[in-house]
Design an enzyme around this catalytic site. Structure first.
Site, PDB file in Angstrom:
ATOM      1  N   LYS A   4       4.229  13.654   3.790  1.00 24.71           N
ATOM      2  CA  LYS A   4       3.707  12.313   4.091  1.00 24.71           C
ATOM      3  C   LYS A   4       4.788  11.248   3.851  1.00 24.71           C
ATOM      4  CE  LYS A   4      -1.058  13.623   3.123  1.00 24.71           C
ATOM      5  NZ  LYS A   4      -2.135  13.730   2.131  1.00 24.71           N
ATOM      6  N   GLN A  41      -3.277  11.517  -3.875  1.00 22.17           N
ATOM      7  CA  GLN A  41      -3.444  12.891  -3.382  1.00 22.17           C
ATOM      8  C   GLN A  41      -4.522  13.615  -4.190  1.00 22.17           C
ATOM      9  OE1 GLN A  41      -1.818  14.277  -0.658  1.00 22.17           O
ATOM     10  NE2 GLN A  41      -3.188  16.020  -0.971  1.00 22.17           N
ATOM     11  N   ASP A 100      -6.811   6.442   3.430  1.00 29.13           N
ATOM     12  CA  ASP A 100      -7.526   7.714   3.589  1.00 29.13           C
ATOM     13  C   ASP A 100      -8.933   7.483   4.139  1.00 29.13           C
ATOM     14  OD1 ASP A 100      -6.063   9.987   3.021  1.00 29.13           O
ATOM     15  OD2 ASP A 100      -6.306   9.809   0.851  1.00 29.13           O
TER      16      ASP A 100
END
Ligand code: NDP
Length: 296
Positions: free
Chosen positions: A54, A98, A121
Site C-alpha cells: 500500500k 491495518q 477504508d
C-alpha cells in the site's frame, strides 16, 4: 463457450495511471501532495506485506505515504492517541489502520476513532450510514473495486438481478448497497440462506464473498451471468508443501457457463489497493474544498 476474463490487473493499472495525473493536479492546486497515513501494530507477516504494498502504491501514485509502525505490545490508549494526532494533521487525508489488531486493542473503538472524512477504508459507521442512505461516503475499497469492474464490463446495471453471497460489513453489505444504488434488484445470501444454488441461478450478476474455496459450482450459475469472485483462499498445491490461491467460485466449471468472470488471482485483488488510492484522492479533494473528478 468460455467466459470473458475480467482483467483486474489491467483495470487497476489504468486507474492508477489516471490517479497519478489527478495527483499532479491536486498538488498543483493545493501546493501539497495528498497524504495517506498507514498504521501497522505488530509484525504479522501478512499484514506487513499488505502495508508495504500500500505504501509503495501510494508513492507511485504521486501521493505522500506516512507510515507508523508500532510495537505489538502497543496499548489501545497509545493507538487512539496516534489516531487523534493523525485526525488533526492537515497533511494527512487518509488514515488506514491495518487489521487485524493485537488482542489487547478493540478494533471497533479504533475504527470509530478515525475521522469519517479520513476513513479511506470506509469502515466507520458514519460512512456505512452515508452509503446506506445514498449520501456522499467513503466506501470500502473491495466492493468499490468490484463495482468498477462490473460497470466497466456491463455499462448500465439497472434492472439486473444481483446476488451477493456474504454479508460482512467490509464486503457483502457495502457491495449490496452499491448494487442497489445502481438500481439492481439485490439479494444478499449468507450461511442461513435456503437453497443457495437456486438463489444463485437467478443472478445476472453474482458476487461471491464467502471465504470458502470453490464453493460456487458451475451449475449454480445462470448462463451468460457476470461473476465476481472476491474470495481469497489458500489450498494445497500440486507439489508437496506448496499452496495456491483459489477463489470462492470453481473457476474452470464457472467459466464454461458465465458470460464474464474474474480470475483469482488477478481479478478483484488488484482493484482493492487501486481503490484505496482513489479514496485517498477523493478524501483529499473534499478536505481541500475541491470537487473530485467525475470519473473517479
Ligand atoms: P467474512 O468471514 O466476514 O464473511 C463471510 C460471509 O460468508 C458471511 O456473511 C457468512 O455468512 C457467509 N458464508 C459463510 N459460509 C457460507 C456458506 N456456506 N454459504 C453461504 N454463505 C456463507 O468474510 P469477508 O467478507 O471479510 O471476506 C470474504 C472473502 O473475501 C474471504 O475469502 C476474504 O479473504 C476475501 N476478501 C478479499 C479481498 C480482496 O481484496 N480480494 C478483500 C476482503 C476480503 P454469515 O454472516 O451467515 O456467517
Amino acid at each position: 463457450m468460455s467466459a470473458r476474463l475480467i482483467d483486474g490487473r489491467a483495470a487497476a493499472e489504468a486507474l492508477r495511471a489516471r490517479l497519478a495525473i489527478i495527483a499532479d493536479f491536486f498538488r498543483a492546486s493545493t501546493g501539497r501532495p495528498a497524504g495517506l497515513a498507514t498504521v501497522l501494530v505488530g509484525e504479522d507477516p501478512a499484514s506487513a506485506v499488505y502495508v508495504r504494498s500500500k505504501i509503495k502504491a501510494t508513492e507511485e501514485a504521486g501521493m505522500h505515504g506516512l507510515h507508523h509502525p508500532l510495537p505489538a505490545k502497543t496499548s489501545e490508549a497509545e493507538l487512539l492517541a496516534l489516531v487523534d494526532t493523525l485526525n488533526r494533521d492537515d497533511a494527512v487525508d487518509g488514515i488506514l489502520v491495518q487489521l487485524p489488531l493485537p488482542k489487547q486493542i478493540d478494533s471497533a473503538r479504533v475504527i470509530d476513532a478515525v475521522s469519517p472524512d479520513k476513513d479511506v477504508d470506509g469502515f466507520h459507521v458514519v460512512n456505512a450510514g452515508r452509503l446506506a442512505v445514498g449520501a456522499e461516503a467513503l466506501v470500502p475499497c473491495t466492493p468499490l473495486g468490484c463495482l468498477h469492474l462490473l460497470t466497466t464490463e456491463l455499462g448500465d446495471l439497472s434492472g439486473a438481478n444481483a446476488v451477493v453471497i456474504g454479508r460482512s460489513n467490509i464486503v457483502g453489505k457495502p457491495m449490496a448497497s452499491l448494487l442497489l444504488g445502481e438500481s439492481c434488484t439485490v439479494t444478499i445470501a449468507h450461511s442461513r440462506t435456503r437453497d443457495l444454488p437456486e438463489v444463485c441461478r437467478r443472478a445476472d450478476i453474482l458476487v461471491a464473498a464467502v471465504g470458502r474455496a470453490e464453493m460456487v459450482r458451475g451449475d449454480w450459475i445462470k448462463p451468460g451471468a457476470t461473476v465476481i469472485d472476491v474470495g481469497i483462499n489458500r489450498v494445497p498445491g500440486a507439489a508437496a508443501g506448496k499452496t495456491r490461491l483459489v477463489g470462492d467460485v470453481a473457476f474452470d466449471e464457472a467459466r464454461e457457463v458465465a458470460g464474464a468472470i474474474t480470475p483469482v488471482p488477478g481479478g478483484v485483488g488488484p482493484m482493492t489497493i487501486a481503490m484505496l488510492l482513489r479514496n485517498t484522492q477523493v478524501a483529499a479533494h473534499r478536505r481541500a474544498g475541491l470537487k473530485p473528478p467525475e470519473d473517479l
